[in-house]
Design a protein around this motif. Structure first.
Motif, PDB file in Angstrom:
ATOM      1  N   LEU A   1      -6.428  -1.608  -1.738  1.00 52.53           N
ATOM      2  CA  LEU A   1      -5.972  -0.750  -0.644  1.00 52.53           C
ATOM      3  C   LEU A   1      -5.279   0.502  -1.195  1.00 52.53           C
ATOM      4  O   LEU A   1      -5.487   1.604  -0.687  1.00 52.53           O
ATOM      5  CB  LEU A   1      -5.044  -1.531   0.286  1.00 52.53           C
ATOM      6  N   THR A   2      -4.502   0.334  -2.243  1.00 49.64           N
ATOM      7  CA  THR A   2      -3.825   1.473  -2.861  1.00 49.64           C
ATOM      8  C   THR A   2      -4.839   2.444  -3.466  1.00 49.64           C
ATOM      9  O   THR A   2      -4.742   3.661  -3.265  1.00 49.64           O
ATOM     10  CB  THR A   2      -2.834   0.994  -3.944  1.00 49.64           C
ATOM     11  N   LEU A   3      -5.806   1.915  -4.203  1.00 49.39           N
ATOM     12  CA  LEU A   3      -6.830   2.743  -4.828  1.00 49.39           C
ATOM     13  C   LEU A   3      -7.595   3.551  -3.786  1.00 49.39           C
ATOM     14  O   LEU A   3      -7.738   4.773  -3.903  1.00 49.39           O
ATOM     15  CB  LEU A   3      -7.805   1.871  -5.628  1.00 49.39           C
ATOM     16  N   GLU A   4      -8.081   2.881  -2.753  1.00 51.70           N
ATOM     17  CA  GLU A   4      -8.904   3.561  -1.748  1.00 51.70           C
ATOM     18  C   GLU A   4      -8.079   4.521  -0.900  1.00 51.70           C
ATOM     19  O   GLU A   4      -8.566   5.581  -0.509  1.00 51.70           O
ATOM     20  CB  GLU A   4      -9.643   2.542  -0.887  1.00 51.70           C
ATOM     21  N   SER A   5      -6.847   4.166  -0.613  1.00 55.78           N
ATOM     22  CA  SER A   5      -5.971   5.071   0.146  1.00 55.78           C
ATOM     23  C   SER A   5      -5.647   6.316  -0.671  1.00 55.78           C
ATOM     24  O   SER A   5      -5.656   7.434  -0.139  1.00 55.78           O
ATOM     25  CB  SER A   5      -4.673   4.361   0.539  1.00 55.78           C
ATOM     26  N   ALA A   6      -5.381   6.123  -1.959  1.00 54.25           N
ATOM     27  CA  ALA A   6      -5.110   7.269  -2.832  1.00 54.25           C
ATOM     28  C   ALA A   6      -6.345   8.164  -2.920  1.00 54.25           C
ATOM     29  O   ALA A   6      -6.233   9.394  -2.898  1.00 54.25           O
ATOM     30  CB  ALA A   6      -4.700   6.788  -4.218  1.00 54.25           C
TER      31      ALA A   6
ATOM     32  N   VAL B   1      -4.637   1.483   6.959  1.00 54.13           N
ATOM     33  CA  VAL B   1      -3.714   1.061   5.906  1.00 54.13           C
ATOM     34  C   VAL B   1      -2.695   0.080   6.473  1.00 54.13           C
ATOM     35  O   VAL B   1      -2.424  -0.971   5.871  1.00 54.13           O
ATOM     36  CB  VAL B   1      -3.033   2.275   5.241  1.00 54.13           C
TER      37      VAL B   1
ATOM     38  N   LEU C   1      -2.247  -3.778   5.354  1.00 50.12           N
ATOM     39  CA  LEU C   1      -0.982  -4.349   4.902  1.00 50.12           C
ATOM     40  C   LEU C   1      -0.601  -5.567   5.743  1.00 50.12           C
ATOM     41  O   LEU C   1      -0.149  -6.589   5.199  1.00 50.12           O
ATOM     42  CB  LEU C   1       0.126  -3.291   4.955  1.00 50.12           C
TER      43      LEU C   1
ATOM     44  N   ARG D   1      -3.554  -5.422  -2.416  1.00 45.26           N
ATOM     45  CA  ARG D   1      -2.774  -4.190  -2.603  1.00 45.26           C
ATOM     46  C   ARG D   1      -3.434  -3.236  -3.592  1.00 45.26           C
ATOM     47  O   ARG D   1      -3.488  -2.037  -3.326  1.00 45.26           O
ATOM     48  CB  ARG D   1      -1.342  -4.503  -3.051  1.00 45.26           C
ATOM     49  N   PRO D   2      -3.941  -3.720  -4.731  1.00 41.44           N
ATOM     50  CA  PRO D   2      -4.579  -2.769  -5.654  1.00 41.44           C
ATOM     51  C   PRO D   2      -5.780  -2.053  -5.017  1.00 41.44           C
ATOM     52  O   PRO D   2      -5.925  -0.841  -5.168  1.00 41.44           O
ATOM     53  CB  PRO D   2      -5.011  -3.640  -6.844  1.00 41.44           C
TER      54      PRO D   2
ATOM     55  N   VAL E   1     -11.682   2.856   2.501  1.00 38.35           N
ATOM     56  CA  VAL E   1     -10.387   2.341   2.963  1.00 38.35           C
ATOM     57  C   VAL E   1     -10.604   1.196   3.943  1.00 38.35           C
ATOM     58  O   VAL E   1      -9.911   0.172   3.875  1.00 38.35           O
ATOM     59  CB  VAL E   1      -9.529   3.459   3.602  1.00 38.35           C
TER      60      VAL E   1
END
Length: 183
Positions: free
Chosen positions: A107-112, A94, A98, A104-105, A50
């Motif tokens: 950050l979204t992948l790693e956050s998920a 996160v 932002l 975004r892809p 992340v």
């Protein structure tokens, strides 16, 4: 002969992340890797991904290991579990990502990924110690598979050396903990 020897030495030097990961795994096993240690290892490992995504800087993943470790231990001084501390720090990462306009892809992948692993390590900490240890170890092994996937497909998110280090740490440590838990 000298060339062959030189190639072997070069190949070994090139595999330094594997050697370091295995040494850290061995140290954790010899140190008595318990449920909390394994859960914290998963949380810190996932937070590195992340951090790299939040700063759009793959090298940040390596830099984040000592930062996350200090923060996880530091949280104990204010009675926060290291996994909870790491979760709070990831939420901040996160927001930083932002605000910085990180991909975004990524950050979204790693956050998920962090949330998914976080759910399992939190469950591991809430279960009976023996069962929780097994869940934490399986989660660590799953994170090792995540590392392999990054090593093969997402070299732009984290350095291949970090993913290789994590594979060599996560999978052997998770398997050793499972063997010890079964004994």
């Amino acid at each position: 002969m000298t060339t062959l020897h030189g190639r072997r030495v070069s190949a070994l030097i090139h595999r330094w992340p594997t050697a370091v990961g295995l040494l850290v795994a061995l140290g954790a096993v010899l140190g008595g890797a318990d449920r909390d240690t394994v859960a914290t290892t998963v949380a810190v490992a996932a937070s590195c991904y992340v951090a790299a995504a939040a700063f759009s800087l793959p090298a940040m993943a390596w830099l984040w290991i000592p930062i996350a470790s200090v923060l996880a231990v530091g949280g104990a001084f204010v009675d926060l579990d290291p996994v909870v501390t790491t979760g709070i720090v990831v939420a901040v990462l996160v927001v930083v990502g932002l605000l910085r306009g990180a991909s975004r892809p990524a950050l979204t992948l790693e956050s998920a990924g962090f949330v998914g692993y976080g759910v399992f390590v939190t469950a591991a900490l809430l279960l009976a110690p023996g069962v929780g240890l097994v869940v934490a170890a399986l989660t660590l092994i799953a994170h090792g598979i995540w590392d392999v996937w990054h090593l093969r497909r997402h070299r732009d998110v984290v350095p291949p050396s970090l993913a290789e280090f994590c594979v060599a740490l996560d999978i052997p440590l998770g398997l050793a903990v499972l063997v010890l838990a079964a004994a």
